[in-house]
Scaffold this active site. Structure first.
Site, short mmCIF file in Angstrom:
data_model
loop_
_atom_site.label_atom_id
_atom_site.label_comp_id
_atom_site.label_asym_id
_atom_site.label_seq_id
_atom_site.Cartn_x
_atom_site.Cartn_y
_atom_site.Cartn_z
CG ASP A 14 -1.97 -1.14 1.16
OD1 ASP A 14 -1.88 -1.98 0.25
OD2 ASP A 14 -2.82 -1.22 2.06
CG ASP A 56 -6.67 -0.07 1.35
OD1 ASP A 56 -7.03 -1.25 1.51
OD2 ASP A 56 -7.00 0.86 2.11
CG HIS A 58 -11.27 1.00 0.26
ND1 HIS A 58 -11.20 -0.35 0.53
CD2 HIS A 58 -10.45 1.60 1.17
CE1 HIS A 58 -10.37 -0.55 1.55
NE2 HIS A 58 -9.89 0.62 1.96
CG HIS A 75 -8.50 5.13 3.02
ND1 HIS A 75 -9.51 4.91 3.95
CD2 HIS A 75 -7.95 3.91 2.78
CE1 HIS A 75 -9.55 3.64 4.26
NE2 HIS A 75 -8.64 2.99 3.56
CE LYS A 100 -4.03 -4.38 0.99
NZ LYS A 100 -4.80 -3.41 1.79
CB CYS A 145 -2.00 -2.97 5.14
SG CYS A 145 -3.72 -2.43 4.95
C1 VGL Z 1 -4.70 0.69 5.82
C2 VGL Z 1 -6.21 1.67 7.24
C3 VGL Z 1 -7.22 1.52 6.31
C4 VGL Z 1 -3.28 0.25 5.56
C5 VGL Z 1 -5.69 0.54 4.87
O1 VGL Z 1 -2.87 0.19 4.37
O2 VGL Z 1 -2.57 -0.04 6.54
N1 VGL Z 1 -4.97 1.25 6.99
N2 VGL Z 1 -6.94 0.95 5.13
ZN ZN Z 2 -8.40 0.96 3.54
#
Ligand code: VGL
Ligand code: ZN
Length: 192
Positions: A14, A56, A58, A75, A100, A145
């Site tokens: 990420d 990430d 979404h 985010h 993901k 993550c």
């Molecule tokens: C993450 C919070 C929400 C991460 C992803 O990549 O650690 N943290 N979504």
């Molecule tokens: Zn996230």
């Protein structure tokens, strides 16, 4: 210990604009993971070892967003600039970009399983079909993550190592970064 490139893979978790400076969920010095990860990734690629970057990813109305009753500000919305891999992250060494967290009603911290701990992302199959036994991990965030990806990797039977200089954490709640390192070590993950 030297890296056995023929059996290893690198996971870059990420490294996206929203987790870096000025991002929607900016992590302190998140951008700091990029130079060491680029060095490591180039070395893996030179030796023919796979490098996987995760995103990430979404949908606009995702269950993890405050607006939908979750805990995070919006985010990494699919197609947004914040969801893109950071421009300074070298994409040339990447063998795979894995997304993901794309189901509206399920979050996914781990690169291996969604948060139901059952729905696979396909990464374990990819790594196993490439004969990988060892997984090296860096990226964001240490306490979410990276933590869940490393715990799943070791539970799936991979030798698992995390680069201390190539991770940064959210640290919400306070202390969660220290806790993450403690639980990774307890699970048999090597911090290098
Ligand atoms: C993450 C919070 C929400 C991460 C992803 O990549 O650690 N943290 N979504
Ligand atoms: Zn996230």
């Amino acid at each position: 210990m030297p890296i056995v490139f023929s059996k290893s893979a690198l996971l870059e978790i990420d490294v996206q604009n929203d987790f870096c400076l000025h991002g929607a969920l900016a992590i302190t010095d998140g951008d700091g993971v990029i130079p060491p990860l680029n060095d490591t990734a180039r070395s893996f690629a030179e030796h023919g070892a796979p490098v996987i970057a995760t995103q990430d990813w979404h949908p606009a109305k995702h269950c993890s967003f405050v607006s939908s009753g979750g805990t995070w500000p919006p985010h990494c919305v699919q197609g947004s600039q914040g969801a893109e891999l950071h421009p300074a992250l070298d994409k040339n060494p990447l063998s795979l970009i894995l997304r993901k967290g794309f189901r509206p009603d399920m979050d996914s911290y781990s690169a291996f399983f969604e948060n139901d701990r059952k729905t696979p992302t396909g990464l374990a199959g990819y790594l196993k079909s490439l004969g990988r036994e060892t997984v090296y991990i860096g990226g964001l965030a240490t306490d979410y993550c990276v933590l869940y990806s490393a715990l799943d990797a070791v539970a799936l039977g991979f030798r698992t190592l995390v680069f201390a200089d190539s991770v940064r954490g959210v640290n919400i709640p306070e202390g969660s970064v220290v806790k993450a390192f403690v639980s990774m070590k307890a699970a048999g993950i090597t911090i290098i």
